[in-house]
Design a protein around this motif. Structure first.
Motif, PDB file in Angstrom:
ATOM      1  N   MET A   1      53.568  74.236  58.118  1.00  0.00           N
ATOM      2  CA  MET A   1      52.326  74.979  58.016  1.00  0.00           C
ATOM      3  C   MET A   1      51.891  75.440  59.400  1.00  0.00           C
ATOM      4  O   MET A   1      51.879  74.664  60.335  1.00  0.00           O
ATOM      5  CB  MET A   1      51.241  74.039  57.467  1.00  0.00           C
ATOM      6  N   ASP A   2      51.538  76.670  59.501  1.00  0.00           N
ATOM      7  CA  ASP A   2      51.114  77.149  60.802  1.00  0.00           C
ATOM      8  C   ASP A   2      49.623  76.861  61.006  1.00  0.00           C
ATOM      9  O   ASP A   2      48.922  76.425  60.099  1.00  0.00           O
ATOM     10  CB  ASP A   2      51.421  78.639  60.960  1.00  0.00           C
ATOM     11  N   LEU A   3      49.178  77.091  62.198  1.00  0.00           N
ATOM     12  CA  LEU A   3      47.806  76.766  62.589  1.00  0.00           C
ATOM     13  C   LEU A   3      46.777  77.543  61.784  1.00  0.00           C
ATOM     14  O   LEU A   3      45.738  77.006  61.408  1.00  0.00           O
ATOM     15  CB  LEU A   3      47.632  77.034  64.093  1.00  0.00           C
ATOM     16  N   THR A   5      46.964  78.664  58.686  1.00  0.00           N
ATOM     17  CA  THR A   5      46.869  78.118  57.328  1.00  0.00           C
ATOM     18  C   THR A   5      46.086  76.814  57.325  1.00  0.00           C
ATOM     19  O   THR A   5      45.251  76.588  56.449  1.00  0.00           O
ATOM     20  CB  THR A   5      48.273  77.890  56.754  1.00  0.00           C
ATOM     21  N   LYS A   6      46.352  75.947  58.292  1.00  0.00           N
ATOM     22  CA  LYS A   6      45.613  74.688  58.392  1.00  0.00           C
ATOM     23  C   LYS A   6      44.139  74.938  58.643  1.00  0.00           C
ATOM     24  O   LYS A   6      43.277  74.278  58.064  1.00  0.00           O
ATOM     25  CB  LYS A   6      46.185  73.817  59.511  1.00  0.00           C
ATOM     26  N   THR A   7      43.838  75.898  59.498  1.00  0.00           N
ATOM     27  CA  THR A   7      42.447  76.217  59.808  1.00  0.00           C
ATOM     28  C   THR A   7      41.729  76.765  58.576  1.00  0.00           C
ATOM     29  O   THR A   7      40.596  76.382  58.286  1.00  0.00           O
ATOM     30  CB  THR A   7      42.371  77.235  60.956  1.00  0.00           C
ATOM     31  N   GLU A   9      42.502  76.221  55.429  1.00  0.00           N
ATOM     32  CA  GLU A   9      42.344  75.138  54.461  1.00  0.00           C
ATOM     33  C   GLU A   9      41.195  74.213  54.855  1.00  0.00           C
ATOM     34  O   GLU A   9      40.378  73.815  54.018  1.00  0.00           O
ATOM     35  CB  GLU A   9      43.641  74.340  54.352  1.00  0.00           C
ATOM     36  N   SER A  10      41.102  73.873  56.126  1.00  0.00           N
ATOM     37  CA  SER A  10      40.014  73.023  56.606  1.00  0.00           C
ATOM     38  C   SER A  10      38.664  73.717  56.457  1.00  0.00           C
ATOM     39  O   SER A  10      37.672  73.091  56.082  1.00  0.00           O
ATOM     40  CB  SER A  10      40.241  72.649  58.066  1.00  0.00           C
ATOM     41  N   TRP A  12      37.834  75.963  54.227  1.00  0.00           N
ATOM     42  CA  TRP A  12      37.477  75.966  52.815  1.00  0.00           C
ATOM     43  C   TRP A  12      36.910  74.610  52.394  1.00  0.00           C
ATOM     44  O   TRP A  12      35.954  74.528  51.643  1.00  0.00           O
ATOM     45  CB  TRP A  12      38.702  76.329  51.969  1.00  0.00           C
ATOM     46  N   GLN A  13      37.493  73.500  52.885  1.00  0.00           N
ATOM     47  CA  GLN A  13      36.999  72.165  52.555  1.00  0.00           C
ATOM     48  C   GLN A  13      35.598  71.943  53.112  1.00  0.00           C
ATOM     49  O   GLN A  13      34.731  71.381  52.433  1.00  0.00           O
ATOM     50  CB  GLN A  13      37.952  71.107  53.089  1.00  0.00           C
TER      51      GLN A  13
END
Length: 95
Positions: A1-3, A5-7, A9-10, A12-13
């Motif tokens: 996962m690239d940065l 995508t992680k950002t 996802e975080s 959205w949470q």
């Protein structure tokens, strides 16, 4: 996962939890107030006499249940914030 995508996802949470706790709990509290304050009308159509209304027991119970959920969420949040302090000071590990 690239940065990125992680950002995303975080982010959205954080937005979901913020909406749930920031708008959901006050809305639930207001809904509980509305339920407790609801009064069934005692007057019938065409009647000139105003009869005092009564409270619906189920609505009052549901209102108190809403308040209980809000209080449990607040206490859980406070305990979550205090988790390290309680573990370090008293040896109580809650989470």
């Amino acid at each position: 996962m690239d940065l990125l995508t992680k950002t995303a996802e975080s982010l959205w949470q954080v937005i979901a939890v913020g909406l749930l706790l920031g708008a959901g709990l006050p809305a639930l509290f207001a809904f509980g107030l509305r339920l407790i304050g609801s009064v069934e009308s005692g007057a019938t159509a065409g009647s000139d006499v105003a009869v005092a209304g009564t409270r619906n027991r189920l609505a009052v119970f549901a209102g108190w249940a809403c308040f209980a959920i809000v209080v449990i969420a607040i206490v859980t949040g406070i305990l979550f914030i205090m988790a390290d302090f309680l573990d370090h000071t008293f040896g109580i590990n809650l989470f």
